[in-house]
Motif scaffolding. Sequence first.
Motif, short mmCIF file in Angstrom:
data_model
loop_
_atom_site.label_atom_id
_atom_site.label_comp_id
_atom_site.label_asym_id
_atom_site.label_seq_id
_atom_site.Cartn_x
_atom_site.Cartn_y
_atom_site.Cartn_z
N PRO A 40 5.65 -5.66 -10.55
CA PRO A 40 5.79 -4.40 -11.30
C PRO A 40 5.21 -4.49 -12.71
CG PRO A 40 7.83 -4.93 -10.15
CD PRO A 40 6.96 -6.15 -10.07
N THR A 41 5.33 -5.65 -13.34
CA THR A 41 4.77 -5.82 -14.68
C THR A 41 3.26 -5.68 -14.65
OG1 THR A 41 6.59 -7.25 -15.39
CG2 THR A 41 4.54 -7.40 -16.64
N ALA A 42 2.62 -6.25 -13.64
CA ALA A 42 1.17 -6.13 -13.52
C ALA A 42 0.76 -4.67 -13.40
CB ALA A 42 0.68 -6.92 -12.31
N ALA B 219 15.39 -16.84 -3.07
CA ALA B 219 15.90 -15.87 -4.03
C ALA B 219 15.19 -16.01 -5.37
CB ALA B 219 17.40 -16.06 -4.21
N LEU B 220 14.92 -17.24 -5.78
CA LEU B 220 14.19 -17.46 -7.03
C LEU B 220 12.75 -16.94 -6.93
CD1 LEU B 220 15.43 -21.06 -7.93
CD2 LEU B 220 16.12 -18.90 -8.99
N LYS B 221 12.11 -17.18 -5.79
CA LYS B 221 10.74 -16.68 -5.59
C LYS B 221 10.71 -15.16 -5.63
CE LYS B 221 9.66 -20.64 -2.63
NZ LYS B 221 9.39 -21.08 -1.24
N ALA B 222 11.71 -14.54 -5.00
CA ALA B 222 11.79 -13.08 -5.01
C ALA B 222 11.97 -12.57 -6.44
CB ALA B 222 12.93 -12.60 -4.12
N ALA B 223 12.79 -13.27 -7.23
CA ALA B 223 13.00 -12.86 -8.62
C ALA B 223 11.70 -12.94 -9.42
CB ALA B 223 14.07 -13.74 -9.26
N LEU C 141 13.21 -2.98 -7.58
CA LEU C 141 13.99 -2.93 -6.35
C LEU C 141 13.10 -2.86 -5.12
CD1 LEU C 141 16.96 -0.57 -7.36
CD2 LEU C 141 16.92 -3.07 -7.21
N ARG C 142 12.02 -2.09 -5.20
CA ARG C 142 11.11 -2.02 -4.07
C ARG C 142 10.44 -3.35 -3.82
NH1 ARG C 142 7.51 3.30 -4.89
NH2 ARG C 142 7.84 2.80 -7.08
N THR C 143 10.09 -4.06 -4.90
CA THR C 143 9.50 -5.38 -4.74
C THR C 143 10.48 -6.35 -4.11
OG1 THR C 143 8.06 -5.03 -6.66
CG2 THR C 143 8.39 -7.30 -5.94
N ALA C 144 11.75 -6.27 -4.51
CA ALA C 144 12.78 -7.12 -3.91
C ALA C 144 12.87 -6.87 -2.41
CB ALA C 144 14.12 -6.87 -4.58
N GLY C 145 12.86 -5.61 -2.03
CA GLY C 145 12.91 -5.28 -0.61
C GLY C 145 11.70 -5.77 0.15
N ARG D 23 0.82 -1.22 0.00
CA ARG D 23 0.00 0.00 0.00
C ARG D 23 0.85 1.27 0.00
NH1 ARG D 23 -5.09 -0.48 -0.47
NH2 ARG D 23 -6.23 -2.29 0.34
N ARG D 24 2.10 1.10 0.30
CA ARG D 24 3.04 2.24 0.25
C ARG D 24 3.93 2.18 -0.98
NH1 ARG D 24 1.58 0.97 5.22
NH2 ARG D 24 1.49 2.56 6.86
N GLY D 25 3.50 1.40 -1.97
CA GLY D 25 4.23 1.33 -3.22
C GLY D 25 5.33 0.29 -3.25
N GLY D 26 5.33 -0.63 -2.29
CA GLY D 26 6.40 -1.60 -2.19
C GLY D 26 6.40 -2.67 -3.27
#
Length: 202
Positions: free
Chosen positions: A192-194, A181-185, A136-140, A128-131
Motif C-alpha cells: 500500500p505504501t508503494a 504473519a511477519l511476512k504478511a505484516a 486490510l486488502r493486502t492482508a487478505g 489486479r482487483r485492488g488486493g
Amino acid sequence: MSTPAATTATVRPGAVLADVLPASTAARARVRDAALVLGGAALTGVAAQFAVPVPGSPVPVTGQTFAALLVGAGLGARRAFASLGLYAAAGVAGMPWFAEGTSGAAMPSFGYILGMLLAAVVVGALARRGGDRGVLRTAGTMAVGTAVIYAVGVPYLALATGMSLGEAVAAGLVPFLIGDALKAALAMGALPTAWKLIGKRS
C-alpha cells in the motif's frame, strides 16, 4: 501535453505495480516484461538462500515464499506465472537456487515450489482487483496466497515422506505460522505504501 505512460498506468483499473514502469512501444513493453520475469525469478532464488532449518521438519523457513507472493502482487498473474515457472523449471533442471542451494524435483519440499507458482498467479489476479491497495486488502491477499502454498505443499510433503496428513501439518505448516504473519505484516506495509507514493508522483 500528453499524459505520461506511468501516470496512465496508475489510474487505469486493473493495474499492478509493474504496469507503472513506462514502455512507450509494444517492443519496449516486451523487453520490460522479460526483464521483470527474469528479475522475479532471480529474487525468488536469492530469497530462497535465506533459510533456517526447522528441527523435525524437512522444510526450512525461507524467504522464497515471501518473494513469490511479492512477485505475484507486483507483476500480475501472467508475468508472475512466467517468473515462478522459470524459477521452478530452472531449479528442476539443476540450477541450485531452491532453498539451501538445492535443485531438482525429488525433495519432499518440492510441493511448496508448485504451491508458490499457483499462489503467485492467485495473488497476481487479486492484485489486479485492488488486493494490494490497502492494508486490510493486502492482508487478505497474502493470507489467500499463503493458504494456496500450504494447500499444495503439505499434501505433497505427506505423500513424499509417508507422513500422515496430521504429521505433515505439524511438520510443514505449524512451525511457519509466526513467520508467515511477519511476512504478511511486511507486505501490508510495503505494497500500500508503494501505491501511495505512486499516487503522489502522479
